[in-house]
Design a protein around this motif. Structure first.
Motif, PDB file in Angstrom:
ATOM      1  N   ASP A 121      -6.969  10.936   6.297  1.00  0.00           N
ATOM      2  CA  ASP A 121      -7.852   9.819   5.960  1.00  0.00           C
ATOM      3  C   ASP A 121      -8.031   8.870   7.142  1.00  0.00           C
ATOM      4  O   ASP A 121      -9.024   8.136   7.209  1.00  0.00           O
ATOM      5  CB  ASP A 121      -7.286   9.047   4.763  1.00  0.00           C
ATOM      6  CG  ASP A 121      -7.148   9.923   3.524  1.00  0.00           C
ATOM      7  OD1 ASP A 121      -7.959  10.855   3.368  1.00  0.00           O
ATOM      8  OD2 ASP A 121      -6.216   9.682   2.728  1.00  0.00           O
ATOM      9  N   LEU A 122      -7.052   8.851   8.061  1.00  0.00           N
ATOM     10  CA  LEU A 122      -7.124   7.968   9.229  1.00  0.00           C
ATOM     11  C   LEU A 122      -7.925   8.585  10.377  1.00  0.00           C
ATOM     12  O   LEU A 122      -8.236   7.900  11.342  1.00  0.00           O
ATOM     13  CB  LEU A 122      -5.707   7.641   9.720  1.00  0.00           C
ATOM     14  CG  LEU A 122      -4.733   7.026   8.710  1.00  0.00           C
ATOM     15  CD1 LEU A 122      -3.384   6.819   9.361  1.00  0.00           C
ATOM     16  CD2 LEU A 122      -5.280   5.730   8.153  1.00  0.00           C
ATOM     17  N   ALA A 123      -8.227   9.879  10.266  1.00  0.00           N
ATOM     18  CA  ALA A 123      -8.889  10.581  11.373  1.00  0.00           C
ATOM     19  C   ALA A 123     -10.297  10.063  11.643  1.00  0.00           C
ATOM     20  O   ALA A 123     -10.813  10.176  12.751  1.00  0.00           O
ATOM     21  CB  ALA A 123      -8.925  12.084  11.083  1.00  0.00           C
ATOM     22  N   GLY A 124     -10.926   9.452  10.634  1.00  0.00           N
ATOM     23  CA  GLY A 124     -12.295   8.959  10.820  1.00  0.00           C
ATOM     24  C   GLY A 124     -12.370   7.593  11.468  1.00  0.00           C
ATOM     25  O   GLY A 124     -13.472   7.112  11.768  1.00  0.00           O
ATOM     26  N   LEU A 125     -11.249   6.947  11.720  1.00  0.00           N
ATOM     27  CA  LEU A 125     -11.251   5.616  12.338  1.00  0.00           C
ATOM     28  C   LEU A 125     -11.482   5.718  13.839  1.00  0.00           C
ATOM     29  O   LEU A 125     -11.246   6.760  14.455  1.00  0.00           O
ATOM     30  CB  LEU A 125      -9.920   4.912  12.060  1.00  0.00           C
ATOM     31  CG  LEU A 125      -9.605   4.622  10.590  1.00  0.00           C
ATOM     32  CD1 LEU A 125      -8.190   4.093  10.460  1.00  0.00           C
ATOM     33  CD2 LEU A 125     -10.599   3.620  10.023  1.00  0.00           C
ATOM     34  N   GLU A 140     -10.396  -3.010   3.822  1.00  0.00           N
ATOM     35  CA  GLU A 140     -11.699  -3.454   4.326  1.00  0.00           C
ATOM     36  C   GLU A 140     -12.572  -2.272   4.695  1.00  0.00           C
ATOM     37  O   GLU A 140     -13.790  -2.298   4.498  1.00  0.00           O
ATOM     38  CB  GLU A 140     -11.519  -4.368   5.538  1.00  0.00           C
ATOM     39  CG  GLU A 140     -10.938  -5.723   5.194  1.00  0.00           C
ATOM     40  CD  GLU A 140     -10.510  -6.507   6.424  1.00  0.00           C
ATOM     41  OE1 GLU A 140     -10.728  -6.024   7.553  1.00  0.00           O
ATOM     42  OE2 GLU A 140      -9.949  -7.610   6.241  1.00  0.00           O
ATOM     43  N   ALA A 141     -11.952  -1.202   5.225  1.00  0.00           N
ATOM     44  CA  ALA A 141     -12.706  -0.010   5.617  1.00  0.00           C
ATOM     45  C   ALA A 141     -13.095   0.844   4.411  1.00  0.00           C
ATOM     46  O   ALA A 141     -13.901   1.759   4.533  1.00  0.00           O
ATOM     47  CB  ALA A 141     -11.889   0.818   6.603  1.00  0.00           C
ATOM     48  N   GLY A 142     -12.483   0.569   3.247  1.00  0.00           N
ATOM     49  CA  GLY A 142     -12.820   1.341   2.043  1.00  0.00           C
ATOM     50  C   GLY A 142     -12.017   2.616   1.875  1.00  0.00           C
ATOM     51  O   GLY A 142     -12.293   3.398   0.958  1.00  0.00           O
ATOM     52  N   ILE A 143     -11.040   2.835   2.750  1.00  0.00           N
ATOM     53  CA  ILE A 143     -10.205   4.038   2.635  1.00  0.00           C
ATOM     54  C   ILE A 143      -9.250   3.887   1.456  1.00  0.00           C
ATOM     55  O   ILE A 143      -8.995   4.830   0.720  1.00  0.00           O
ATOM     56  CB  ILE A 143      -9.448   4.296   3.954  1.00  0.00           C
ATOM     57  CG1 ILE A 143     -10.454   4.622   5.057  1.00  0.00           C
ATOM     58  CG2 ILE A 143      -8.427   5.408   3.800  1.00  0.00           C
ATOM     59  CD1 ILE A 143      -9.860   4.732   6.428  1.00  0.00           C
ATOM     60  N   ILE A 184       2.525   6.223   4.939  1.00  0.00           N
ATOM     61  CA  ILE A 184       1.665   7.225   5.540  1.00  0.00           C
ATOM     62  C   ILE A 184       2.278   8.602   5.325  1.00  0.00           C
ATOM     63  O   ILE A 184       3.430   8.843   5.699  1.00  0.00           O
ATOM     64  CB  ILE A 184       1.470   6.970   7.055  1.00  0.00           C
ATOM     65  CG1 ILE A 184       1.037   5.516   7.312  1.00  0.00           C
ATOM     66  CG2 ILE A 184       0.459   7.936   7.636  1.00  0.00           C
ATOM     67  CD1 ILE A 184      -0.301   5.150   6.746  1.00  0.00           C
ATOM     68  N   LEU A 185       1.490   9.497   4.732  1.00  0.00           N
ATOM     69  CA  LEU A 185       1.921  10.869   4.494  1.00  0.00           C
ATOM     70  C   LEU A 185       1.289  11.797   5.517  1.00  0.00           C
ATOM     71  O   LEU A 185       0.276  11.461   6.136  1.00  0.00           O
ATOM     72  CB  LEU A 185       1.545  11.323   3.073  1.00  0.00           C
ATOM     73  CG  LEU A 185       2.028  10.433   1.923  1.00  0.00           C
ATOM     74  CD1 LEU A 185       1.606  11.029   0.596  1.00  0.00           C
ATOM     75  CD2 LEU A 185       3.525  10.269   1.968  1.00  0.00           C
ATOM     76  N   GLY A 186       1.851  12.973   5.694  1.00  0.00           N
ATOM     77  CA  GLY A 186       1.472  13.840   6.804  1.00  0.00           C
ATOM     78  C   GLY A 186       0.466  14.931   6.512  1.00  0.00           C
ATOM     79  O   GLY A 186       0.386  15.904   7.260  1.00  0.00           O
ATOM     80  N   ASN A 187      -0.312  14.839   5.439  1.00  0.00           N
ATOM     81  CA  ASN A 187      -1.276  15.893   5.121  1.00  0.00           C
ATOM     82  C   ASN A 187      -2.510  15.767   6.006  1.00  0.00           C
ATOM     83  O   ASN A 187      -3.114  14.710   6.110  1.00  0.00           O
ATOM     84  CB  ASN A 187      -1.674  15.804   3.639  1.00  0.00           C
ATOM     85  CG  ASN A 187      -2.505  16.993   3.215  1.00  0.00           C
ATOM     86  OD1 ASN A 187      -2.378  18.073   3.768  1.00  0.00           O
ATOM     87  ND2 ASN A 187      -3.376  16.780   2.231  1.00  0.00           N
ATOM     88  N   GLY A 188      -2.911  16.847   6.655  1.00  0.00           N
ATOM     89  CA  GLY A 188      -4.095  16.853   7.505  1.00  0.00           C
ATOM     90  C   GLY A 188      -3.759  16.694   8.978  1.00  0.00           C
ATOM     91  O   GLY A 188      -2.596  16.709   9.370  1.00  0.00           O
ATOM     92  N   GLU A 213      -6.062  -0.896  15.068  1.00  0.00           N
ATOM     93  CA  GLU A 213      -4.808  -1.261  14.425  1.00  0.00           C
ATOM     94  C   GLU A 213      -4.960  -1.021  12.922  1.00  0.00           C
ATOM     95  O   GLU A 213      -5.827  -1.609  12.285  1.00  0.00           O
ATOM     96  CB  GLU A 213      -4.462  -2.729  14.697  1.00  0.00           C
ATOM     97  CG  GLU A 213      -3.102  -3.112  14.136  1.00  0.00           C
ATOM     98  CD  GLU A 213      -2.716  -4.530  14.501  1.00  0.00           C
ATOM     99  OE1 GLU A 213      -2.683  -5.371  13.585  1.00  0.00           O
ATOM    100  OE2 GLU A 213      -2.444  -4.783  15.692  1.00  0.00           O
ATOM    101  N   VAL A 214      -4.117  -0.155  12.384  1.00  0.00           N
ATOM    102  CA  VAL A 214      -4.220   0.247  10.981  1.00  0.00           C
ATOM    103  C   VAL A 214      -3.146  -0.478  10.178  1.00  0.00           C
ATOM    104  O   VAL A 214      -1.955  -0.316  10.418  1.00  0.00           O
ATOM    105  CB  VAL A 214      -4.046   1.773  10.833  1.00  0.00           C
ATOM    106  CG1 VAL A 214      -4.105   2.173   9.375  1.00  0.00           C
ATOM    107  CG2 VAL A 214      -5.092   2.508  11.644  1.00  0.00           C
ATOM    108  N   THR A 215      -3.586  -1.310   9.222  1.00  0.00           N
ATOM    109  CA  THR A 215      -2.691  -1.962   8.263  1.00  0.00           C
ATOM    110  C   THR A 215      -3.288  -1.771   6.877  1.00  0.00           C
ATOM    111  O   THR A 215      -4.383  -1.227   6.730  1.00  0.00           O
ATOM    112  CB  THR A 215      -2.544  -3.461   8.553  1.00  0.00           C
ATOM    113  OG1 THR A 215      -3.843  -4.066   8.463  1.00  0.00           O
ATOM    114  CG2 THR A 215      -1.950  -3.717   9.927  1.00  0.00           C
TER     115      THR A 215
END
Length: 150
Positions: free
Chosen positions: A82-86, A99-102, A112-116, A91-93
């Motif tokens: 899910d973070l790959a599109g940033l 705010e990003a809608g994720i 944070i989980l490790g899938n993907g 800075e991810v909090t």
């Protein structure tokens, strides 16, 4: 010392009681078990935990396996994919993800989980990381910072 030397102390072993062999033997007839009742019958002892037919303690305890965790921490979970599109060096909090809608709801501290897979460097601030998530973020030249889970 040899195996044959390992013998019980003198007088510590008593011979077994021979019951039901006449009144002169001292334990004749009812063999010291009284008159009637469940405890006087042959094959006499009830199984461990038996409570006379009442639901025994080991079956009265919580029906579900195990006990609930008292102060359980519920996490807001996000996978690495899910973070790959940033954008790079973001800075991810938890607030930035909302705010990003994720993430749509705050269910507790961020985990944070490790899938993907991920290939953009990010600065991730979370309360917990799985080992695989930490490895993937750091392999993408990002950083993982732990925040307190309050």
């Amino acid at each position: 010392m040899r195996l044959i030397d390992a013998v019980p102390k003198e007088g510590s072993k008593r011979r077994r009681r021979r019951v039901g062999r006449g009144i002169s033997a001292g334990q004749g007839a009812s063999c010291g078990f009284g008159m009637r009742g469940q405890k006087s019958r042959s094959g006499r002892p009830t199984r461990p935990g038996f409570e006379g037919g009442q639901m025994p303690l080991y079956r009265r305890l919580p029906k579900l396996k195990g006990f609930p965790v008292i102060n359980r921490v519920n996490y807001t979970i996000v996978n690495v994919e899910d973070l790959a599109g940033l954008e790079a060096n973001t800075e991810v909090t938890l607030t930035s993800l909302m705010e990003a809608g994720i993430v749509t709801s705050d269910d507790g501290p961020l985990k944070i989980l490790g899938n993907g897979d991920i290939n953009v460097p990010l600065t991730v601030k979370a309360a917990a990381f799985t080992q695989s998530a930490r490895a993937k973020i750091e392999a993408a030249k990002g950083t993982c910072e732990l925040e307190s889970a309050e």
